[in-house]
Design a protein around this motif. Structure first.
Motif, PDB file in Angstrom:
ATOM      1  N   THR A  82      -5.294   6.411  -5.361  1.00 34.10           N
ATOM      2  CA  THR A  82      -5.008   5.229  -5.921  1.00 34.10           C
ATOM      3  C   THR A  82      -5.128   4.069  -4.689  1.00 34.10           C
ATOM      4  O   THR A  82      -5.575   2.749  -4.979  1.00 34.10           O
ATOM      5  CB  THR A  82      -3.375   5.224  -6.188  1.00 34.10           C
ATOM      6  OG1 THR A  82      -3.074   6.315  -6.962  1.00 34.10           O
ATOM      7  CG2 THR A  82      -2.932   3.728  -6.918  1.00 34.10           C
ATOM      8  N   ALA A  83      -4.816   4.434  -3.735  1.00 34.51           N
ATOM      9  CA  ALA A  83      -5.230   3.433  -2.512  1.00 34.51           C
ATOM     10  C   ALA A  83      -6.534   3.484  -2.281  1.00 34.51           C
ATOM     11  O   ALA A  83      -7.052   2.224  -1.894  1.00 34.51           O
ATOM     12  CB  ALA A  83      -4.432   4.138  -1.247  1.00 34.51           C
ATOM     13  N   ILE A  84      -7.728   4.266  -2.562  1.00 32.13           N
ATOM     14  CA  ILE A  84      -8.957   4.142  -2.430  1.00 32.13           C
ATOM     15  C   ILE A  84      -9.465   3.433  -3.440  1.00 32.13           C
ATOM     16  O   ILE A  84     -10.177   2.475  -3.069  1.00 32.13           O
ATOM     17  CB  ILE A  84      -9.558   5.548  -2.373  1.00 32.13           C
ATOM     18  CG1 ILE A  84      -9.067   6.394  -0.976  1.00 32.13           C
ATOM     19  CG2 ILE A  84     -11.053   5.070  -2.432  1.00 32.13           C
ATOM     20  CD1 ILE A  84      -9.692   7.744  -1.018  1.00 32.13           C
ATOM     21  N   VAL A  85      -9.222   3.529  -4.605  1.00 35.42           N
ATOM     22  CA  VAL A  85      -9.756   3.012  -6.031  1.00 35.42           C
ATOM     23  C   VAL A  85      -9.152   1.490  -5.800  1.00 35.42           C
ATOM     24  O   VAL A  85     -10.077   0.693  -6.226  1.00 35.42           O
ATOM     25  CB  VAL A  85      -9.214   3.733  -7.178  1.00 35.42           C
ATOM     26  CG1 VAL A  85     -10.061   2.963  -8.270  1.00 35.42           C
ATOM     27  CG2 VAL A  85      -9.849   5.193  -7.067  1.00 35.42           C
ATOM     28  N   PHE A  86      -7.974   1.426  -5.526  1.00 31.76           N
ATOM     29  CA  PHE A  86      -7.430  -0.153  -5.542  1.00 31.76           C
ATOM     30  C   PHE A  86      -7.133  -0.560  -4.384  1.00 31.76           C
ATOM     31  O   PHE A  86      -6.057  -0.449  -3.915  1.00 31.76           O
ATOM     32  CB  PHE A  86      -6.417  -0.242  -6.698  1.00 31.76           C
ATOM     33  CG  PHE A  86      -6.522   0.355  -7.948  1.00 31.76           C
ATOM     34  CD1 PHE A  86      -7.125  -0.518  -8.896  1.00 31.76           C
ATOM     35  CD2 PHE A  86      -5.900   1.483  -8.283  1.00 31.76           C
ATOM     36  CE1 PHE A  86      -7.329   0.036 -10.107  1.00 31.76           C
ATOM     37  CE2 PHE A  86      -6.121   2.184  -9.693  1.00 31.76           C
ATOM     38  CZ  PHE A  86      -6.892   1.303 -10.549  1.00 31.76           C
ATOM     39  N   PRO A  87      -8.381  -1.321  -3.751  1.00 32.74           N
ATOM     40  CA  PRO A  87      -7.824  -1.683  -2.326  1.00 32.74           C
ATOM     41  C   PRO A  87      -6.739  -2.603  -2.368  1.00 32.74           C
ATOM     42  O   PRO A  87      -6.325  -3.466  -2.809  1.00 32.74           O
ATOM     43  CB  PRO A  87      -9.289  -2.711  -1.748  1.00 32.74           C
ATOM     44  CG  PRO A  87     -10.389  -1.840  -2.790  1.00 32.74           C
ATOM     45  CD  PRO A  87      -9.369  -1.576  -4.235  1.00 32.74           C
ATOM     46  N   PHE A  88      -5.761  -2.351  -1.150  1.00 29.19           N
ATOM     47  CA  PHE A  88      -4.687  -3.034  -0.773  1.00 29.19           C
ATOM     48  C   PHE A  88      -3.299  -2.835  -1.874  1.00 29.19           C
ATOM     49  O   PHE A  88      -2.306  -2.662  -1.526  1.00 29.19           O
ATOM     50  CB  PHE A  88      -5.117  -4.347  -0.429  1.00 29.19           C
ATOM     51  CG  PHE A  88      -5.945  -4.628   0.562  1.00 29.19           C
ATOM     52  CD1 PHE A  88      -5.673  -4.286   1.926  1.00 29.19           C
ATOM     53  CD2 PHE A  88      -7.213  -4.950   0.360  1.00 29.19           C
ATOM     54  CE1 PHE A  88      -6.547  -4.388   2.699  1.00 29.19           C
ATOM     55  CE2 PHE A  88      -8.220  -5.136   1.297  1.00 29.19           C
ATOM     56  CZ  PHE A  88      -8.015  -4.728   2.611  1.00 29.19           C
ATOM     57  N   VAL A  89      -4.129  -3.249  -3.160  1.00 26.37           N
ATOM     58  CA  VAL A  89      -3.118  -3.298  -4.380  1.00 26.37           C
ATOM     59  C   VAL A  89      -2.476  -1.625  -4.428  1.00 26.37           C
ATOM     60  O   VAL A  89      -1.353  -1.635  -4.884  1.00 26.37           O
ATOM     61  CB  VAL A  89      -3.700  -3.756  -5.626  1.00 26.37           C
ATOM     62  CG1 VAL A  89      -2.842  -3.613  -6.867  1.00 26.37           C
ATOM     63  CG2 VAL A  89      -4.179  -5.169  -5.480  1.00 26.37           C
ATOM     64  N   GLY A  90      -3.395  -0.606  -4.444  1.00 25.45           N
ATOM     65  CA  GLY A  90      -3.128   0.719  -4.621  1.00 25.45           C
ATOM     66  C   GLY A  90      -1.800   0.953  -3.545  1.00 25.45           C
ATOM     67  O   GLY A  90      -1.076   1.755  -4.115  1.00 25.45           O
ATOM     68  N   VAL A  91      -1.791   0.702  -2.561  1.00 24.20           N
ATOM     69  CA  VAL A  91      -0.962   0.978  -1.422  1.00 24.20           C
ATOM     70  C   VAL A  91       0.411   0.207  -1.985  1.00 24.20           C
ATOM     71  O   VAL A  91       1.442   1.063  -1.614  1.00 24.20           O
ATOM     72  CB  VAL A  91      -1.587   0.399   0.061  1.00 24.20           C
ATOM     73  CG1 VAL A  91      -0.265   0.679   1.003  1.00 24.20           C
ATOM     74  CG2 VAL A  91      -2.788   1.191   0.335  1.00 24.20           C
ATOM     75  N   ILE A  92       0.447  -1.033  -2.363  1.00 28.60           N
ATOM     76  CA  ILE A  92       1.759  -1.578  -2.806  1.00 28.60           C
ATOM     77  C   ILE A  92       2.162  -0.630  -3.974  1.00 28.60           C
ATOM     78  O   ILE A  92       3.434  -0.513  -4.278  1.00 28.60           O
ATOM     79  CB  ILE A  92       1.253  -2.871  -3.303  1.00 28.60           C
ATOM     80  CG1 ILE A  92       0.981  -3.820  -1.975  1.00 28.60           C
ATOM     81  CG2 ILE A  92       2.465  -3.622  -3.717  1.00 28.60           C
ATOM     82  CD1 ILE A  92       0.380  -5.331  -2.259  1.00 28.60           C
ATOM     83  N   ILE A  93       1.364  -0.266  -5.061  1.00 29.96           N
ATOM     84  CA  ILE A  93       1.814   0.543  -6.080  1.00 29.96           C
ATOM     85  C   ILE A  93       2.487   1.864  -5.520  1.00 29.96           C
ATOM     86  O   ILE A  93       3.412   2.213  -6.019  1.00 29.96           O
ATOM     87  CB  ILE A  93       0.689   0.799  -6.874  1.00 29.96           C
ATOM     88  CG1 ILE A  93       0.286  -0.561  -7.639  1.00 29.96           C
ATOM     89  CG2 ILE A  93       1.104   1.657  -8.032  1.00 29.96           C
ATOM     90  CD1 ILE A  93      -0.914  -0.472  -8.385  1.00 29.96           C
ATOM     91  N   TYR A  94       1.868   2.581  -4.666  1.00 26.53           N
ATOM     92  CA  TYR A  94       2.285   3.593  -3.914  1.00 26.53           C
ATOM     93  C   TYR A  94       3.657   3.372  -3.351  1.00 26.53           C
ATOM     94  O   TYR A  94       4.712   4.144  -3.528  1.00 26.53           O
ATOM     95  CB  TYR A  94       1.332   4.075  -2.896  1.00 26.53           C
ATOM     96  CG  TYR A  94       2.183   5.272  -2.047  1.00 26.53           C
ATOM     97  CD1 TYR A  94       2.284   6.523  -2.601  1.00 26.53           C
ATOM     98  CD2 TYR A  94       2.344   4.975  -0.795  1.00 26.53           C
ATOM     99  CE1 TYR A  94       2.889   7.330  -1.686  1.00 26.53           C
ATOM    100  CE2 TYR A  94       3.051   5.958   0.113  1.00 26.53           C
ATOM    101  CZ  TYR A  94       3.267   7.114  -0.677  1.00 26.53           C
ATOM    102  OH  TYR A  94       3.727   8.005   0.198  1.00 26.53           O
ATOM    103  N   MET A  95       3.754   2.032  -2.564  1.00 21.51           N
ATOM    104  CA  MET A  95       4.966   1.814  -1.820  1.00 21.51           C
ATOM    105  C   MET A  95       6.150   1.901  -2.849  1.00 21.51           C
ATOM    106  O   MET A  95       7.296   2.116  -2.523  1.00 21.51           O
ATOM    107  CB  MET A  95       4.913   0.871  -1.160  1.00 21.51           C
ATOM    108  CG  MET A  95       4.125   1.080   0.255  1.00 21.51           C
ATOM    109  SD  MET A  95       3.813  -0.305   1.188  1.00 21.51           S
ATOM    110  CE  MET A  95       5.391  -0.480   2.047  1.00 21.51           C
ATOM    111  N   ILE A  96       5.879   1.193  -4.040  1.00 22.90           N
ATOM    112  CA  ILE A  96       6.899   1.063  -5.007  1.00 22.90           C
ATOM    113  C   ILE A  96       7.367   2.255  -5.702  1.00 22.90           C
ATOM    114  O   ILE A  96       8.489   2.526  -5.989  1.00 22.90           O
ATOM    115  CB  ILE A  96       6.257  -0.002  -6.086  1.00 22.90           C
ATOM    116  CG1 ILE A  96       6.376  -1.190  -5.328  1.00 22.90           C
ATOM    117  CG2 ILE A  96       7.281   0.055  -7.193  1.00 22.90           C
ATOM    118  CD1 ILE A  96       5.521  -2.283  -6.383  1.00 22.90           C
ATOM    119  N   LEU A  97       6.418   3.218  -5.949  1.00 22.50           N
ATOM    120  CA  LEU A  97       6.472   4.589  -6.632  1.00 22.50           C
ATOM    121  C   LEU A  97       6.895   5.528  -5.732  1.00 22.50           C
ATOM    122  O   LEU A  97       7.464   6.690  -6.400  1.00 22.50           O
ATOM    123  CB  LEU A  97       5.355   5.028  -7.710  1.00 22.50           C
ATOM    124  CG  LEU A  97       4.792   3.871  -8.647  1.00 22.50           C
ATOM    125  CD1 LEU A  97       3.729   4.406  -9.316  1.00 22.50           C
ATOM    126  CD2 LEU A  97       6.238   3.600  -9.809  1.00 22.50           C
TER     127      LEU A  97
END
Ligand SMILES: [Zn+2]
Ligand SMILES: [Zn+2]
Length: 188
Positions: A82-97
């Motif tokens: 997720t962090a690779i496919v969606f730069p920056f946004v993926g990390v935020i999604i990960y931090m929420i979940l």
């Protein structure tokens, strides 16, 4: 039939230099020059480099953080993907979940609960052979180690530190107190 005849505007624009007139009277020319300069290009390149470095660092951080919080390697891979496919946004999604706790903290808490249960009398073990015993056992059934002494009167298992039987109030040592009338009928 010539190309000039078919496409007239090619003939019109023939000799005119369109950039020549804008060079002189454009008030934004210094700014345009700056954007065209080597310094600006170097700045852009540096910015892109920092952005790429930040992107890679965030992917790496996601991997490290996910490994500390998630036991399932497939879910860790999903988080990193997720962090690779969606730069920056993926990390935020990960931090929420992401799970709120580190695996180490969860493990530590489980150990603490187990230790507390042991202190409360659950999950007792023989001090000699470590096999599981019940609080009511007088001897270990596996290694026959004497665990507790029975009360002299009611035969309840007594802890070594006890001075008096909590079930029938008989002192552990010393002379037996005189039995109350009627007690003999209930206790043999
Ligand atoms: Zn034992
Ligand atoms: Zn007793």
């Amino acid at each position: 039939m010539s190309l000039r005849f078919i496409v007239p505007f090619l003939a019109d624009s023939g000799g005119v230099d369109t950039t020549a007139e804008t060079d002189d009277d454009n008030p934004f020319q210094p700014i345009l020059d700056f954007f065209d300069s080597g310094a600006f290009k170097a700045t852009v390149r540096l910015f892109l480099f920092l952005l790429a470095a930040l992107y890679l660092a965030l992917v790496f951080w996601t991997f490290k953080d996910a490994k500390r919080r998630i036991a399932d390697p497939i879910l860790v891979a999903v988080a990193v993907a997720t962090a690779i496919v969606f730069p920056f946004v993926g990390v935020i999604i990960y931090m929420i979940l992401r799970p709120p706790e580190y695996l180490d903290d969860v493990r530590e808490r489980e150990l603490e609960i187990r230790a507390m249960e042991r202190r409360l009398g659950h999950d007792q073990r023989c001090p000699y052979c470590r096999s599981e015993i019940e609080p009511s056992y007088l001897v270990c059934p596996v290694c026959t180690t004497r665990l507790k002494d029975p009360c002299r009167r009611c035969k309840s298992p007594l802890e070594p530190a006890w001075k008096i039987c909590p079930y029938c109030t008989t002192p552990v040592r010393g002379p037996l107190p005189a039995e109350l009338p009627g007690e003999r009928s209930t206790i043999q």
